[in-house]
Design a protein around this motif. Sequence first.
Motif, short mmCIF file in Angstrom:
data_model
loop_
_atom_site.label_atom_id
_atom_site.label_comp_id
_atom_site.label_asym_id
_atom_site.label_seq_id
_atom_site.Cartn_x
_atom_site.Cartn_y
_atom_site.Cartn_z
N THR A 72 -16.11 0.90 8.29
CA THR A 72 -14.66 0.92 7.49
C THR A 72 -13.78 1.31 8.30
O THR A 72 -13.69 1.68 9.40
CB THR A 72 -15.03 2.06 6.65
N ILE A 73 -12.52 0.92 7.80
CA ILE A 73 -11.29 1.41 8.35
C ILE A 73 -10.61 2.18 7.29
O ILE A 73 -10.62 2.18 5.94
CB ILE A 73 -10.15 0.04 8.56
N GLN A 74 -10.24 3.35 8.13
CA GLN A 74 -9.86 4.41 7.27
C GLN A 74 -8.33 4.37 7.66
O GLN A 74 -8.02 4.53 8.68
CB GLN A 74 -10.34 5.88 7.48
N ILE A 75 -7.35 4.41 6.58
CA ILE A 75 -5.95 4.39 6.60
C ILE A 75 -5.36 5.82 5.97
O ILE A 75 -5.41 5.82 4.83
CB ILE A 75 -5.33 3.11 6.03
N PRO A 76 -5.09 6.73 6.68
CA PRO A 76 -4.49 8.11 6.05
C PRO A 76 -3.13 7.89 5.64
O PRO A 76 -2.46 7.10 5.98
CB PRO A 76 -4.23 8.85 7.42
N LEU A 77 -2.85 8.25 4.38
CA LEU A 77 -1.47 8.41 3.79
C LEU A 77 -0.63 9.45 4.06
O LEU A 77 -0.91 10.45 4.52
CB LEU A 77 -1.70 8.54 2.10
N THR A 78 0.58 9.07 4.34
CA THR A 78 1.59 10.19 4.36
C THR A 78 2.00 10.97 3.16
O THR A 78 1.48 10.40 2.12
CB THR A 78 3.03 9.62 5.00
N ASP A 79 2.49 12.03 3.40
CA ASP A 79 2.69 12.72 2.24
C ASP A 79 3.70 12.17 1.10
O ASP A 79 4.48 11.35 1.58
CB ASP A 79 3.63 14.11 2.34
N ARG A 80 3.50 12.45 -0.26
CA ARG A 80 4.07 11.76 -1.29
C ARG A 80 5.63 11.69 -1.25
O ARG A 80 6.28 12.51 -1.21
CB ARG A 80 3.69 12.30 -2.51
N LEU A 126 0.89 -1.12 0.00
CA LEU A 126 -0.04 0.02 0.06
C LEU A 126 0.94 1.20 0.13
O LEU A 126 2.21 1.17 0.46
CB LEU A 126 -0.85 -0.04 1.22
N LEU A 127 0.31 2.35 -0.37
CA LEU A 127 1.31 3.67 -0.23
C LEU A 127 1.49 3.82 1.23
O LEU A 127 0.79 3.35 2.03
CB LEU A 127 0.40 4.83 -0.92
N ALA A 128 2.47 4.64 1.46
CA ALA A 128 2.84 4.70 2.68
C ALA A 128 1.70 5.57 3.74
O ALA A 128 0.95 6.51 3.12
CB ALA A 128 4.18 5.77 2.86
N ASN A 129 1.47 5.03 4.98
CA ASN A 129 0.48 5.46 5.50
C ASN A 129 0.60 5.71 6.99
O ASN A 129 1.86 5.34 7.48
CB ASN A 129 -0.69 4.50 5.41
N ALA A 130 0.08 6.42 7.80
CA ALA A 130 0.14 6.79 9.15
C ALA A 130 -1.13 6.61 9.91
O ALA A 130 -1.78 7.48 9.87
CB ALA A 130 0.78 8.46 9.23
#
Length: 153
Positions: free
Chosen positions: A145-153, A70-74
């Motif tokens: 739902t589960i929400q997974i915030p992404l870190t900045d690109r 997955l894209l980097a997340n926090a």
Amino acid sequence: MKAKFSCLVAIGIFGSSVVVSLAQAQDAAATQKNKPVMINRFYTGPDGQTHVEEIEAKFAGAGEMGGYKLLANAGAELRRAPPGRVADWHTAPRRQYVITLSGHGELEVAGGKKILVGPGSINLVEDVTGKGHITRTIGNEDRVTIQIPLTDR
């Protein structure tokens, strides 16, 4: 004698149907094994409207245990929305994955296009500007739902 013959015919028919059913189940399992995992990506287009595209998660590695990064997340959080809840036009609060664990929803984007989501649906929500989208909880159960915030690109 007729009764024995009828019994043998019935057993033969039943046995054949079991073999056919098992073969169909094996075919279904083989098809399911390679079923693609799709992600709906919601994004703001140059027109300021939210659009959606489907992305296939390409799994790396061999065998049944391939991985998809997955894209980097926090962090992550669980959310619950009751049946009938409508969040009128809004943008995403941040770039994030939203994965439906249970219940059903409908997301409406530009042009009235509606995306149905249910258990296992994966959405990459990136429409943090523009008009946004509408989110509705449909059916008679909560949508979790589960929400997974992404870190900045």
